[in-house]
Scaffold this motif. Structure first.
Motif, PDB file in Angstrom:
ATOM      1  N   THR A 281       0.921  -0.978  -0.156  1.00  0.00           N
ATOM      2  CA  THR A 281      -0.086   0.159   0.325  1.00  0.00           C
ATOM      3  C   THR A 281       0.566   1.565   0.095  1.00  0.00           C
ATOM      4  OG1 THR A 281      -0.284   0.578   1.974  1.00  0.00           O
ATOM      5  CG2 THR A 281      -1.440  -1.446   1.519  1.00  0.00           C
ATOM      6  N   SER A 282       2.454   0.874   0.198  1.00  0.00           N
ATOM      7  CA  SER A 282       3.240   2.535  -0.111  1.00  0.00           C
ATOM      8  C   SER A 282       2.561   3.099   1.298  1.00  0.00           C
ATOM      9  CB  SER A 282       2.750   3.469  -1.165  1.00  0.00           C
ATOM     10  OG  SER A 282       3.734   2.372  -2.266  1.00  0.00           O
ATOM     11  N   ALA A 283       2.436   2.363   2.502  1.00  0.00           N
ATOM     12  CA  ALA A 283       1.558   3.243   3.700  1.00  0.00           C
ATOM     13  C   ALA A 283       2.374   4.531   4.526  1.00  0.00           C
ATOM     14  CB  ALA A 283       1.462   2.118   4.224  1.00  0.00           C
ATOM     15  N   GLY A 284       4.268   3.594   4.083  1.00  0.00           N
ATOM     16  CA  GLY A 284       4.635   5.011   5.183  1.00  0.00           C
ATOM     17  C   GLY A 284       4.827   4.427   6.575  1.00  0.00           C
ATOM     18  N   VAL A 285       4.784   3.439   7.160  1.00  0.00           N
ATOM     19  CA  VAL A 285       4.513   2.903   8.294  1.00  0.00           C
ATOM     20  C   VAL A 285       6.311   2.732   8.603  1.00  0.00           C
ATOM     21  CG1 VAL A 285       3.747   1.012   9.993  1.00  0.00           C
ATOM     22  CG2 VAL A 285       2.230   1.738   7.948  1.00  0.00           C
ATOM     23  N   LEU A 286       6.192   3.146  10.194  1.00  0.00           N
ATOM     24  CA  LEU A 286       7.868   3.460   9.946  1.00  0.00           C
ATOM     25  C   LEU A 286       8.310   1.407  10.187  1.00  0.00           C
ATOM     26  CD1 LEU A 286      10.889   4.603  11.729  1.00  0.00           C
ATOM     27  CD2 LEU A 286       8.985   4.037  13.542  1.00  0.00           C
ATOM     28  N   VAL A 287       9.003   1.069   9.920  1.00  0.00           N
ATOM     29  CA  VAL A 287      10.149  -0.317   9.192  1.00  0.00           C
ATOM     30  C   VAL A 287      11.503   0.121  10.476  1.00  0.00           C
ATOM     31  CG1 VAL A 287      10.956  -2.258   7.750  1.00  0.00           C
ATOM     32  CG2 VAL A 287       8.755  -0.537   6.930  1.00  0.00           C
ATOM     33  N   GLU A 288      12.086  -0.706  11.004  1.00  0.00           N
ATOM     34  CA  GLU A 288      13.389  -0.662  11.648  1.00  0.00           C
ATOM     35  C   GLU A 288      13.275  -1.929  12.044  1.00  0.00           C
ATOM     36  OE1 GLU A 288      15.238   1.649  15.261  1.00  0.00           O
ATOM     37  OE2 GLU A 288      12.885   1.235  15.300  1.00  0.00           O
ATOM     38  N   ASN A 289      14.174  -3.449  12.425  1.00  0.00           N
ATOM     39  CA  ASN A 289      15.015  -4.184  12.010  1.00  0.00           C
ATOM     40  C   ASN A 289      15.204  -4.102  13.829  1.00  0.00           C
ATOM     41  OD1 ASN A 289      15.726  -6.530  12.046  1.00  0.00           O
ATOM     42  ND2 ASN A 289      18.337  -6.599  11.388  1.00  0.00           N
ATOM     43  N   ALA A 290      13.956  -4.007  14.290  1.00  0.00           N
ATOM     44  CA  ALA A 290      13.701  -4.369  15.727  1.00  0.00           C
ATOM     45  C   ALA A 290      12.854  -4.719  16.505  1.00  0.00           C
ATOM     46  CB  ALA A 290      14.316  -3.069  17.038  1.00  0.00           C
ATOM     47  N   LEU A 291      12.831  -5.993  17.430  1.00  0.00           N
ATOM     48  CA  LEU A 291      11.742  -6.131  17.847  1.00  0.00           C
ATOM     49  C   LEU A 291      10.288  -5.088  18.417  1.00  0.00           C
ATOM     50  CD1 LEU A 291      13.783  -8.700  18.156  1.00  0.00           C
ATOM     51  CD2 LEU A 291      12.548  -9.677  20.381  1.00  0.00           C
ATOM     52  N   PHE A 292       9.108  -5.074  18.291  1.00  0.00           N
ATOM     53  CA  PHE A 292       7.927  -4.398  18.308  1.00  0.00           C
ATOM     54  C   PHE A 292       8.120  -2.784  18.356  1.00  0.00           C
ATOM     55  CE2 PHE A 292       8.325  -8.313  22.169  1.00  0.00           C
ATOM     56  CZ  PHE A 292       7.136  -7.934  21.956  1.00  0.00           C
ATOM     57  N   ALA A 293       8.957  -2.590  16.797  1.00  0.00           N
ATOM     58  CA  ALA A 293       8.816  -1.766  16.338  1.00  0.00           C
ATOM     59  C   ALA A 293       7.204  -0.993  15.962  1.00  0.00           C
ATOM     60  CB  ALA A 293      10.123  -1.937  15.061  1.00  0.00           C
ATOM     61  N   THR A 294       6.490  -1.873  16.018  1.00  0.00           N
ATOM     62  CA  THR A 294       6.017  -1.201  15.901  1.00  0.00           C
ATOM     63  C   THR A 294       4.071  -2.397  16.831  1.00  0.00           C
ATOM     64  OG1 THR A 294       5.418  -1.191  13.261  1.00  0.00           O
ATOM     65  CG2 THR A 294       3.185  -1.408  14.202  1.00  0.00           C
ATOM     66  N   LEU A 295       3.754  -1.141  17.331  1.00  0.00           N
ATOM     67  CA  LEU A 295       2.612  -1.055  19.126  1.00  0.00           C
ATOM     68  C   LEU A 295       1.453  -0.736  18.107  1.00  0.00           C
ATOM     69  CD1 LEU A 295       4.979  -0.498  21.400  1.00  0.00           C
ATOM     70  CD2 LEU A 295       4.573  -2.448  20.874  1.00  0.00           C
ATOM     71  N   ASP A 296       0.974   0.741  17.725  1.00  0.00           N
ATOM     72  CA  ASP A 296      -0.241   0.772  17.208  1.00  0.00           C
ATOM     73  C   ASP A 296      -0.358   0.094  16.203  1.00  0.00           C
ATOM     74  OD1 ASP A 296      -0.054   2.671  19.525  1.00  0.00           O
ATOM     75  OD2 ASP A 296       1.242   3.853  18.525  1.00  0.00           O
ATOM     76  N   ALA A 297      -1.547   0.034  15.962  1.00  0.00           N
ATOM     77  CA  ALA A 297      -2.761  -0.239  14.765  1.00  0.00           C
ATOM     78  C   ALA A 297      -3.013   0.213  13.276  1.00  0.00           C
ATOM     79  CB  ALA A 297      -4.358  -1.477  14.616  1.00  0.00           C
ATOM     80  N   THR A 298      -2.329   0.557  12.440  1.00  0.00           N
ATOM     81  CA  THR A 298      -2.210   1.332  11.486  1.00  0.00           C
ATOM     82  C   THR A 298      -2.716   0.381  10.118  1.00  0.00           C
ATOM     83  OG1 THR A 298      -0.151   1.829  11.408  1.00  0.00           O
ATOM     84  CG2 THR A 298      -1.066   2.527   9.565  1.00  0.00           C
ATOM     85  N   VAL A 299      -4.536   1.288   9.680  1.00  0.00           N
ATOM     86  CA  VAL A 299      -5.296   0.630   8.780  1.00  0.00           C
ATOM     87  C   VAL A 299      -4.965   1.606   7.784  1.00  0.00           C
ATOM     88  CG1 VAL A 299      -7.768  -0.289   9.092  1.00  0.00           C
ATOM     89  CG2 VAL A 299      -6.897   0.050  10.515  1.00  0.00           C
ATOM     90  N   ARG A 300      -5.021   0.818   6.376  1.00  0.00           N
ATOM     91  CA  ARG A 300      -4.939   0.686   4.897  1.00  0.00           C
ATOM     92  C   ARG A 300      -5.326   0.566   4.284  1.00  0.00           C
ATOM     93  NH1 ARG A 300      -2.915   4.324   7.672  1.00  0.00           N
ATOM     94  NH2 ARG A 300      -0.718   5.917   7.621  1.00  0.00           N
ATOM     95  N   LYS A 301      -6.318   1.236   2.478  1.00  0.00           N
ATOM     96  CA  LYS A 301      -7.297   1.025   2.312  1.00  0.00           C
ATOM     97  C   LYS A 301      -5.943   0.600   0.529  1.00  0.00           C
ATOM     98  CE  LYS A 301     -11.161   2.234  -0.658  1.00  0.00           C
ATOM     99  NZ  LYS A 301     -11.754   3.806  -1.237  1.00  0.00           N
ATOM    100  N   SER A 302      -7.077  -0.834   0.018  1.00  0.00           N
ATOM    101  CA  SER A 302      -6.372  -1.204  -0.951  1.00  0.00           C
ATOM    102  C   SER A 302      -7.387  -1.960  -1.500  1.00  0.00           C
ATOM    103  CB  SER A 302      -5.329  -3.028  -0.204  1.00  0.00           C
ATOM    104  OG  SER A 302      -4.481  -2.999  -1.254  1.00  0.00           O
ATOM    105  N   SER A 303      -7.572  -2.563  -2.870  1.00  0.00           N
ATOM    106  CA  SER A 303      -8.617  -2.835  -3.078  1.00  0.00           C
ATOM    107  C   SER A 303      -7.848  -4.328  -3.973  1.00  0.00           C
ATOM    108  CB  SER A 303      -9.206  -2.196  -4.385  1.00  0.00           C
ATOM    109  OG  SER A 303      -8.049  -1.531  -5.544  1.00  0.00           O
TER     110      SER A 303
END
Length: 513
Positions: A313-335
């Motif tokens: 989706t080219s969402a731009g969500v933070l990507v990091e080579n670390a454990l638990f880099a994502t905590l908050d749910a991110t919702v993006r649209k696709s088709s």
């Protein structure tokens, strides 16, 4: 104590009470725990065609600068007079020794668990100096490691200059205190490390409240007091003469005061989290009312879920080579390929021995998975023990009420998987899809699988929509499947397949024959 490298073997038949040194800082940095290998999440680069959908460009990721600005750095004191104002915002790296006790399973399984603890510690901002394993039927109820081995641990801690010991399981408060008295440095457990990572990475208001609640629940039984010597109130004795009989006493001790304040704060946080639920439920209900299917991306931590979301989706969500880099749910649209819209939700990762405080605190995040139509279960194909990751994730999904939801198993990081390893992984999950969020391999197959499983419009309608109601025609094209369109004098004649939710709303435009 017998020292060994990762590549040496241990005769477990003849040594049931041996402390095996399985990790040194040099081996950790060089030979190879796969969590820190190049080519994983942090290796994603922005291609020249960055604006093209599905190009692999991860977006601008404005959060990265904030995350990196708080990284711990080596050699800095936390005393203000020793550092500059900018450096004061960064914390000194802790030097840690990690320990573990295993009573069943193989040495390899125990080493994998200790390697994961090392990755957790480094993500939290520590330098792992050494790791120790002991095989025994049960952890010592007093000092976890046993009296003699605890003394050996103390010698190792002193020789390496470590300032923290981390245990691979959750310690009882009495075990932690007793081990601290022996080794003379701070002792924490796996749960405390995970909570620390969550507190660093939480960003949203709800995420911060959830993490704080989990930390307080963990802290409450671990408060340490010294009885009456900690008293902060002395009843009538403070007021001097004249207070009268019956008013003199020890009063409230410091530890009792702390407990009361923690209970008060926890009650406030629970109310805040409950108050945030309606807004989240409203968004979810709006998607359901508009019949937008949802796909949840779930999996083990650092499996590449955010990278996969960005690739699709080219969402731009933070990507990091670390454990638990994502905590908050991110919702993006696709088709889908035929234009049917759906949402993709990136969720928090799971880990073995996930603290129950976090499972309860992040119940709202797990609801995103439980309410989805499809679960994309992302597995790190390059991990040395993917089978245990799959089991852990499915156990948590079952606890979240998502056991009956259709599942697509995806082995990510396929560019790091050898052909022989692919055969082993195929044996684990015969219907799995091999993808690489970094190179784009397998992404079309994954999208096709999602397209196949997502619910399709099933109710055929024949409508005559007035030209003044173009919004209805737009809705039919965006959220349903249009079979034919003809333009007549009275309006637009549309034949379409719609979801049952729309049939009643479109009744006024139905063509009667």
């Amino acid at each position: 104590m017998a020292a060994m490298s990762d590549h040496e073997t241990v005769d477990t038949d003849t040594t049931d009470d041996v402390v095996a040194r399985v990790l040194s800082s040099a081996e950790t940095r060089s030979s190879g725990y796969s969590l820190f290998a190049t080519g994983s999440a942090q290796a994603l680069q922005r291609p020249e065609t960055a604006d093209a959908p599905g190009s692999g460009y991860d977006g601008d990721q404005f959060d990265r600068e904030d995350r990196q600005s708080l990284r711990r750095v080596a050699g800095l004191s936390t005393e203000l007079e020793d550092v500059t104002e900018v450096e004061y915002r960064q914390l000194r790296l802790e030097n840690v020794v990690i320990i573990g006790v295993y009573s069943q399973g193989t040495l390899s399984d125990a080493e994998n668990s200790l390697h994961e603890l090392a990755a957790l510690a480094e993500t939290a901002g520590a330098v792992v100096l050494d790791g120790l394993l002991q095989r025994r039927p049960h952890p010592d109820p007093s000092t976890y490691f046993g009296k003699g081995k605890a003394e050996e641990l103390r010698a190792i801690v002193q020789s390496l200059g470590a300032d923290t010991v981390i245990a691979d399981t959750e310690l009882a408060p009495s075990q932690r205190r007793a081990l601290e008295d022996v080794v003379k440095v701070k002792v924490i457990d796996r749960t405390a490390v995970i909570l620390d990572i969550f507190s660093q990475h939480a960003k949203s208001r709800e995420g911060k409240a959830q993490v704080e609640l989990a930390q307080l629940e963990y802290l409450l039984p671990r408060l340490r007091g010294w009885g009456e010597s900690m008293s902060r109130q002395a009843g009538g004795q403070v007021g001097g003469a004249g207070a009268g009989m019956g008013s003199r006493g020890p009063g409230e001790t410091k530890i009792e005061l702390d407990r009361r304040r923690i209970h008060t704060r926890m009650a406030k946080l629970r109310k805040q989290i409950v108050a945030m639920k309606p807004a989240r439920d409203a968004k979810r209900a709006n998607r359901k009312r508009n019949a937008v299917p949802s796909v949840a991306i779930a999996g083990y931590t650092n499996a590449g879920k955010s990278s996969l979301l960005n690739r699709v989706t080219s969402a731009g969500v933070l990507v990091e080579n670390a454990l638990f880099a994502t905590l908050d749910a991110t919702v993006r649209k696709s088709s889908t390929a035929d234009g049917r819209p759906y949402t993709l939700a990136d969720t928090v990762g799971f880990v073995r021995q996930l603290p129950h405080q976090l499972v309860e605190a992040f119940r709202s995040t797990l609801e995103e998975v439980a309410d989805s139509d499809v679960v994309v279960h992302v597995v790190d194909g390059s991990h040395p023990d993917p089978a245990s990751q799959i089991t852990t994730v499915r156990d948590v999904l079952g606890d979240a009420g998502a056991r009956g939801i259709p599942e697509i198993v995806v082995f990510n990081k396929s560019d790091l998987v050898s052909p022989d390893d692919r055969l082993v992984l195929r044996g684990l999950e015969p219907n799995a899809i091999f993808v690489s969020a970094r190179t784009g391999e397998g992404i079309p197959e994954l999208l096709a699988a999602i397209d196949e499983i997502l619910p399709r419009p099933t109710v055929e309608v024949d409508l005559l929509v007035p030209y003044g109601r173009g919004d209805v025609v737009t809705m039919l094209h965006e959220k349903n499947t249009v079979l034919s369109t003809e333009y007549e004098e009275a309006g637009t004649h549309v034949r379409a397949l719609v979801n049952p939710e729309f049939e009643e709303r479109l009744g006024e435009f139905a063509v009667t024959r």
